[in-house]
Write a protein that holds these residues in place. Structure first.
Motif, mmCIF file in Angstrom:
data_model
loop_
_atom_site.group_PDB
_atom_site.id
_atom_site.type_symbol
_atom_site.label_atom_id
_atom_site.label_comp_id
_atom_site.label_asym_id
_atom_site.label_seq_id
_atom_site.Cartn_x
_atom_site.Cartn_y
_atom_site.Cartn_z
ATOM 1 N N ASP A 13 11.446 3.295 -6.886
ATOM 2 C CA ASP A 13 10.190 2.570 -6.997
ATOM 3 C C ASP A 13 10.452 1.110 -7.345
ATOM 4 N N LEU B 294 7.800 -4.880 -0.477
ATOM 5 C CA LEU B 294 8.987 -4.362 0.210
ATOM 6 C C LEU B 294 10.224 -5.197 -0.059
ATOM 7 N N GLY C 61 10.200 0.160 -3.638
ATOM 8 C CA GLY C 61 8.771 0.410 -3.587
ATOM 9 C C GLY C 61 8.462 1.896 -3.615
ATOM 10 N N ASN C 62 7.250 2.230 -4.095
ATOM 11 C CA ASN C 62 6.950 3.652 -4.298
ATOM 12 C C ASN C 62 6.787 4.407 -2.988
ATOM 13 N N ARG C 63 6.195 3.811 -1.973
ATOM 14 C CA ARG C 63 6.020 4.515 -0.707
ATOM 15 C C ARG C 63 7.369 4.784 -0.048
ATOM 16 N N ARG D 284 -0.014 -4.839 -6.268
ATOM 17 C CA ARG D 284 -0.023 -3.420 -6.605
ATOM 18 C C ARG D 284 -1.403 -2.983 -7.086
ATOM 19 N N GLY E 177 -1.294 -2.497 -2.551
ATOM 20 C CA GLY E 177 -0.174 -2.938 -1.728
ATOM 21 C C GLY E 177 1.157 -2.473 -2.267
ATOM 22 N N GLU E 178 2.177 -2.620 -1.446
ATOM 23 C CA GLU E 178 3.542 -2.275 -1.838
ATOM 24 C C GLU E 178 4.472 -3.423 -1.493
ATOM 25 N N TYR F 17 8.402 1.000 10.344
ATOM 26 C CA TYR F 17 8.679 1.113 8.914
ATOM 27 C C TYR F 17 9.720 2.199 8.704
ATOM 28 N N ALA G 257 5.081 -7.974 1.555
ATOM 29 C CA ALA G 257 4.353 -6.794 1.078
ATOM 30 C C ALA G 257 3.485 -6.250 2.199
#
Length: 408
Positions: free
Chosen positions: A182, A253, A186-188, A246, A250-251, A318, A262
Motif C-alpha cells: 500500500d 501510482l 498503492g492499495n489497488r 486519497r 484516488g490512488e 494497468y 494518480a
C-alpha cells in the motif's frame, strides 16, 4: 489451570486459530478460553511493532466482558516520559519479563501500574514475544484475583507465548506485506499483487480520471538548496496532494522527482464519470489551497510554492511492466501521454489546473476555454480548459500562445 484445556488452546493456536476470522476475534477467543480453563485473567494486551514509515506499532487490548480495542501508536511515543518509564520499554529493548505485584513497593517505579491499581488489578505480567526474525514484541497480562497470579498461572502464560508468537507472526507478516505494498505501490495495485497478479504481462484495461502534477521551478529550487532540504520540501509538498487524492477516492501510482501520477478508477462500483470527475476537481482545489498555504523557512527566506495539475479521462492499461525480474505496477496508454502533455501546457499558461475536453464534458463546471493546442504524437489539436477563478501567470512563466510549436 486445567492442563488438558491449556493443551487444547495451544494446539488450536499451532493450527493457525482457523476458527477466528480476524486478529481481534482470535485474541478474544484465546482469552475467553483461558478464563474458562481457570486462568484469572482480567485484561490482556498484545503489542506488535510494525514495518511502516509512520506507525511504530499496533495494540490489541482485551478486557473481560468487553470487545477487543485496537489502536496504533506513532514513533513519537519513543520520546515520551510515559514510554521511558513503561514496563513495555524493558520488554522491547531488553527482551525481559516484567512482574508488577500491586502490593510490592517496587511496582511504584512504573506509573502505568498506578492506573491498573486504581482499576482493582492485583498483579501484572509483561512478557516478551520473540518472532523468528529476532524482533521482540510484547504481551501484558493482568488479574484482579486477590492473590494475584499463582506459579501455575505464570507457567501457563509462559507456555502460551511460543504458539501465540507463531500465529501472531503469520498474521503480522501478511499485514506487513499489505502495508508495504500500500505504501509503495498503492492499495489497488497492492491488492492485485497479493492476489497473484505478479507476472510480466498481467495487465487490465480500465477507465479512469488521470491526475498528473508537477512542482513549478523545481530545477532551480534543487540547484540553490541542499539536497536534504529539497527532500523535506518534496515530502511536505506531496502531503498537500496525497491527502486530498486519497480522500476523494484516488490512488497515487508514482512519484517521479517532483511529479505525481494518480488515477481515480471509474467503474460500476465507484460511480459514473461525472461523479468521479467532480471528486477529482475537489481534490485539485484542496491541493491547490494546501500548496498555496505551504511555507518553508530556509534561513532568512520563506519559500513559497506553486504547482500545476492536468486532469484527463480515458482508458489506461494497468498492470505489470518491466524487464527481467524487475517489474513495476503502473499505467500506460495514450490517455496518460495526453495528461503529461497537458501538464506542460499548464506550466506555460501559468495555471494550476488544466483539463482536457473529455474531462470538462464529464465534469459540469463553469470552465474557461483556453484554446486548442497541437500536441506532439496526437493527430488532432486538443482543446484545453481551465478554472474561471484562476488568473494566468504569476509563476514567472509567460502565457502560452496556441500558435507555437507542438508540446512534447
Amino acid at each position: 489451570m486445567q492442563n488438558s484445556e491449556l493443551q487444547r488452546i495451544t494446539n488450536w493456536l499451532i493450527d493457525g486459530a482457523r476458527s477466528s476470522g480476524t486478529p481481534a476475534e482470535m485474541i478474544a477467543d484465546v482469552c475467553e478460553h483461558l478464563v474458562a480453563a481457570g486462568l484469572p485473567l482480567w485484561r490482556f494486551g498484545i503489542f506488535i511493532r510494525t514495518l511502516h514509515p509512520e506507525i511504530f506499532g499496533r495494540n490489541f487490548i482485551w478486557r473481560e466482558g468487553q470487545e477487543v480495542e485496537i489502536g496504533t501508536v506513532d514513533f513519537e511515543i519513543l520520546d515520551t516520559p510515559e514510554f521511558a518509564r513503561s514496563p513495555l520499554r524493558i520488554v522491547f529493548e531488553e527482551g525481559l519479563e516484567v512482574r508488577g505485584r500491586m502490593d510490592d513497593p517496587d511496582s511504584k517505579r512504573f506509573p502505568f501500574l498506578d492506573d491498573m491499581r486504581a482499576e482493582g488489578v492485583t498483579d501484572y505480567l509483561a512478557m516478551p514475544m520473540p518472532y523468528l526474525d529476532g524482533s521482540i514484541h510484547a504481551t501484558s497480562w493482568t488479574t484482579r484475583h486477590p492473590s494475584g497470579f499463582s506459579d501455575d498461572d505464570v507457567a501457563a502464560i509462559r507456555a502460551m507465548m511460543a504458539p501465540l508468537a507463531r500465529v501472531s507472526e503469520i498474521v503480522s507478516l501478511r499485514r506487513t506485506a499489505e502495508m508495504l505494498l500500500d505504501t509503495y505501490v498503492g492499495n489497488r495495485a497492492g491488492a492485485r499483487i497479493l492476489g497473484g497478479q505478479i507476472r510480466r504481462g498481467h495487465n487490465d484495461t480500465m477507465q479512469a480520471a488521470i491526475w498528473l502534477s508537477d512542482l513549478r521551478g523545481f530545477t532551480a529550487l534543487s540547484d540553490r538548496l541542499p539536497a536534504e532540504t529539497v527532500v523535506e520540501i518534496l515530502n511536505q509538498y506531496f502531503d498537500c496532494q496525497v491527502t486530498a487524492i486519497r480522500g476523494h477516492g484516488g490512488e497515487v501510482l508514482k512519484f517521479m522527482g517532483d511529479g505525481l501520477l494518480a488515477v481515480f478508477p471509474i467503474d460500476e462500483y465507484v460511480g459514473d464519470a461525472a461523479h468521479v470527475c467532480s471528486r477529482v476537481l475537489e481534490a485539485a482545489r484542496e491541493s491547490r489551497a494546501s500548496v498555496e498555504a505551504l511555507a518553508f523557512p530556509v534561513g532568512d527566506v520563506v519559500e513559497r510554492f506553486r504547482f500545476g495539475v492536468a486532469l484527463h479521462v480515458g482508458h489506461i492499461l494497468y498492470g505489470n511492466i518491466g524487464g527481467g525480474n524487475r517489474l513495476d505496477f503502473t499505467c500506460i496508454g495514450p490517455a496518460v501521454n495526453l495528461a503529461a502533455r497537458l501538464e506542460k501546457i499548464a506550466g506555460r499558461l501559468g495555471r494550476t489546473v488544466v483539463v482536457s475536453e473529455v474531462f470538462a464534458n464529464a465534469c459540469r463546471h463553469d470552465w474557461r476555454e483556453l484554446g486548442e493546442f497541437p500536441i506532439a504524437g496526437f493527430s488532432k489539436a486538443q482543446r484545453v480548459y481551465g478554472l474561471t477563478e484562476e488568473t494566468p501567470g504569476g509563476d514567472g512563466l509567460r502565457a502560452f500562445r496556441p500558435t507555437i510549436a507542438p508540446v512534447g
